[in-house]
Design a protein around this motif. Structure first.
Motif, PDB file in Angstrom:
ATOM      1  N   ASP A 181       0.652  -1.315   0.075  1.00  0.00           N
ATOM      2  CA  ASP A 181       0.069  -0.013   0.044  1.00  0.00           C
ATOM      3  C   ASP A 181       0.750   1.137   0.086  1.00  0.00           C
ATOM      4  O   ASP A 181       0.302   2.332   0.467  1.00  0.00           O
ATOM      5  CB  ASP A 181      -0.976   0.191   1.215  1.00  0.00           C
ATOM      6  CG  ASP A 181      -0.350  -0.250   2.498  1.00  0.00           C
ATOM      7  OD1 ASP A 181       0.991  -0.430   2.535  1.00  0.00           O
ATOM      8  OD2 ASP A 181      -0.863   0.097   3.608  1.00  0.00           O
ATOM      9  N   ILE A 182       2.198   1.066  -0.362  1.00  0.00           N
ATOM     10  CA  ILE A 182       3.047   2.326  -0.403  1.00  0.00           C
ATOM     11  C   ILE A 182       2.890   2.802  -1.838  1.00  0.00           C
ATOM     12  O   ILE A 182       2.572   2.447  -2.858  1.00  0.00           O
ATOM     13  CB  ILE A 182       4.538   1.913  -0.064  1.00  0.00           C
ATOM     14  CG1 ILE A 182       4.939   0.881  -1.130  1.00  0.00           C
ATOM     15  CG2 ILE A 182       4.316   1.413   1.464  1.00  0.00           C
ATOM     16  CD1 ILE A 182       6.595   0.740  -0.829  1.00  0.00           C
ATOM     17  N   PRO A 183       3.360   4.138  -1.858  1.00  0.00           N
ATOM     18  CA  PRO A 183       3.392   4.815  -3.392  1.00  0.00           C
ATOM     19  C   PRO A 183       3.978   4.260  -4.361  1.00  0.00           C
ATOM     20  O   PRO A 183       3.643   4.148  -5.516  1.00  0.00           O
ATOM     21  CB  PRO A 183       4.029   6.287  -3.006  1.00  0.00           C
ATOM     22  CG  PRO A 183       3.731   6.549  -1.632  1.00  0.00           C
ATOM     23  CD  PRO A 183       3.621   5.248  -0.853  1.00  0.00           C
ATOM     24  N   GLU A 184       5.148   3.337  -4.100  1.00  0.00           N
ATOM     25  CA  GLU A 184       5.967   2.710  -5.203  1.00  0.00           C
ATOM     26  C   GLU A 184       6.002   1.280  -4.804  1.00  0.00           C
ATOM     27  O   GLU A 184       6.990   0.962  -4.175  1.00  0.00           O
ATOM     28  CB  GLU A 184       7.210   3.387  -5.175  1.00  0.00           C
ATOM     29  CG  GLU A 184       7.105   4.691  -5.872  1.00  0.00           C
ATOM     30  CD  GLU A 184       6.713   4.622  -7.237  1.00  0.00           C
ATOM     31  OE1 GLU A 184       6.699   3.724  -7.993  1.00  0.00           O
ATOM     32  OE2 GLU A 184       6.180   5.898  -7.890  1.00  0.00           O
ATOM     33  N   PRO A 185       5.013   0.391  -4.802  1.00  0.00           N
ATOM     34  CA  PRO A 185       4.903  -0.988  -4.118  1.00  0.00           C
ATOM     35  C   PRO A 185       5.792  -1.822  -4.930  1.00  0.00           C
ATOM     36  O   PRO A 185       6.311  -2.810  -4.393  1.00  0.00           O
ATOM     37  CB  PRO A 185       3.483  -1.361  -4.250  1.00  0.00           C
ATOM     38  CG  PRO A 185       2.771  -0.417  -5.215  1.00  0.00           C
ATOM     39  CD  PRO A 185       3.414   0.977  -5.273  1.00  0.00           C
ATOM     40  N   LEU A 186       5.917  -1.494  -6.244  1.00  0.00           N
ATOM     41  CA  LEU A 186       6.971  -2.534  -6.969  1.00  0.00           C
ATOM     42  C   LEU A 186       8.430  -2.836  -6.509  1.00  0.00           C
ATOM     43  O   LEU A 186       9.021  -3.701  -6.621  1.00  0.00           O
ATOM     44  CB  LEU A 186       6.755  -2.164  -8.497  1.00  0.00           C
ATOM     45  CG  LEU A 186       5.584  -2.084  -9.147  1.00  0.00           C
ATOM     46  CD1 LEU A 186       5.801  -1.692 -10.770  1.00  0.00           C
ATOM     47  CD2 LEU A 186       5.019  -3.613  -9.182  1.00  0.00           C
ATOM     48  N   ALA A 187       8.622  -1.634  -5.710  1.00  0.00           N
ATOM     49  CA  ALA A 187      10.114  -1.690  -5.075  1.00  0.00           C
ATOM     50  C   ALA A 187      10.104  -2.808  -4.128  1.00  0.00           C
ATOM     51  O   ALA A 187      11.255  -3.128  -3.467  1.00  0.00           O
ATOM     52  CB  ALA A 187      10.460  -0.454  -4.501  1.00  0.00           C
ATOM     53  N   MET A 188       9.039  -3.211  -3.478  1.00  0.00           N
ATOM     54  CA  MET A 188       8.840  -4.243  -2.329  1.00  0.00           C
ATOM     55  C   MET A 188       8.598  -5.660  -2.922  1.00  0.00           C
ATOM     56  O   MET A 188       8.185  -6.593  -2.150  1.00  0.00           O
ATOM     57  CB  MET A 188       8.189  -3.885  -1.316  1.00  0.00           C
ATOM     58  CG  MET A 188       8.166  -2.332  -0.805  1.00  0.00           C
ATOM     59  SD  MET A 188       9.679  -2.435   0.264  1.00  0.00           S
ATOM     60  CE  MET A 188       9.062  -2.691   1.688  1.00  0.00           C
TER      61      MET A 188
END
Length: 219
Positions: A181-188
């Motif tokens: 649910d973060i702004p740039e979830p793909l980083a996780m």
């Protein structure tokens, strides 16, 4: 006989006084180390990760670092559903006799479009079985991406809270909070955009830890 009777009374009085002051011997005051059974899917089975880097492995490390006497058994299987967990659980309970059971299942039910009512019934049955075996239960909730539809997603997320409330089990409302649910979830996430990467594992553990620590503290 009179002297022996007095000695017994003195010993009993001393024991009661020690108990009141919290000075009972460690053997009586302490408890056996916790045995934590994790029953989950790929999110807990280190799918796509180097062994020893998943959140369950990190849990073992944290317990050791905080000097919490506990053993962790990871019985998670990639691709598992609530039906699979329900069928596997009785044998796991008999084999390991856990003091705590963490249930992290449901995501694959949604991916396969299985009926929400069935997932709910399976979660309830697993919780009841673990509690009947004397274990404390922590239910780890999953929330779905928006593309599943708002109504379906809300109904699915609600089953975890409902079962936890009914069975008085502990609950993690959203396992992937701070990951999905973060702004740039793909980083996780890994390249498949489904499974969290190594960086996400400590966040997932942090989501589980407060509720599990509270259960462990109640032993």
């Amino acid at each position: 006989m009179v002297l022996e009777s007095r000695r017994r009374r003195d010993c009993i009085a001393l024991a009661l006084a020690c108990a009141a002051l919290g000075h009972l011997p460690a053997r009586a005051a302490g408890s056996a180390p916790a045995k934590i059974l994790v029953v989950g899917d790929s999110l807990s089975a280190e799918y796509g990760l180097k062994r020893g880097t998943g959140w369950v492995a990190l849990l073992t490390q944290r317990l050791s670092a905080q000097k919490v006497p506990a053993t962790v058994i990871n019985a998670s299987i990639s691709g598992d559903t609530t039906s699979g967990g329900r069928s596997r659980l009785p044998a796991l309970l008999k084999q390991h006799r856990p003091s705590h059971v963490v249930i992290e299942l449901g995501g694959n039910d949604a991916l396969r479009g299985l009926p929400i009512q069935m997932s709910e019934a399976n979660l309830r049955a697993m919780t009841e079985a673990a509690q009947a075996a004397g274990a404390k239960v922590l239910i780890v909730g999953i929330q779905l991406p928006p593309n599943y539809g708002k109504a379906y997603g809300a109904s699915f997320a609600a089953i975890f809270e409902k079962v936890a409330e009914e069975r008085r089990a502990a609950l993690v409302p959203f396992f992937l909070k701070g990951v999905a649910d973060i702004p740039e979830p793909l980083a996780m996430f890994q390249d498949d955009r489904i499974h969290p990467n190594e960086k996400a594992q400590v966040v997932m553990l942090d989501n589980v830890w407060p509720a599990l620590k509270a259960l462990l503290g109640g032993r």
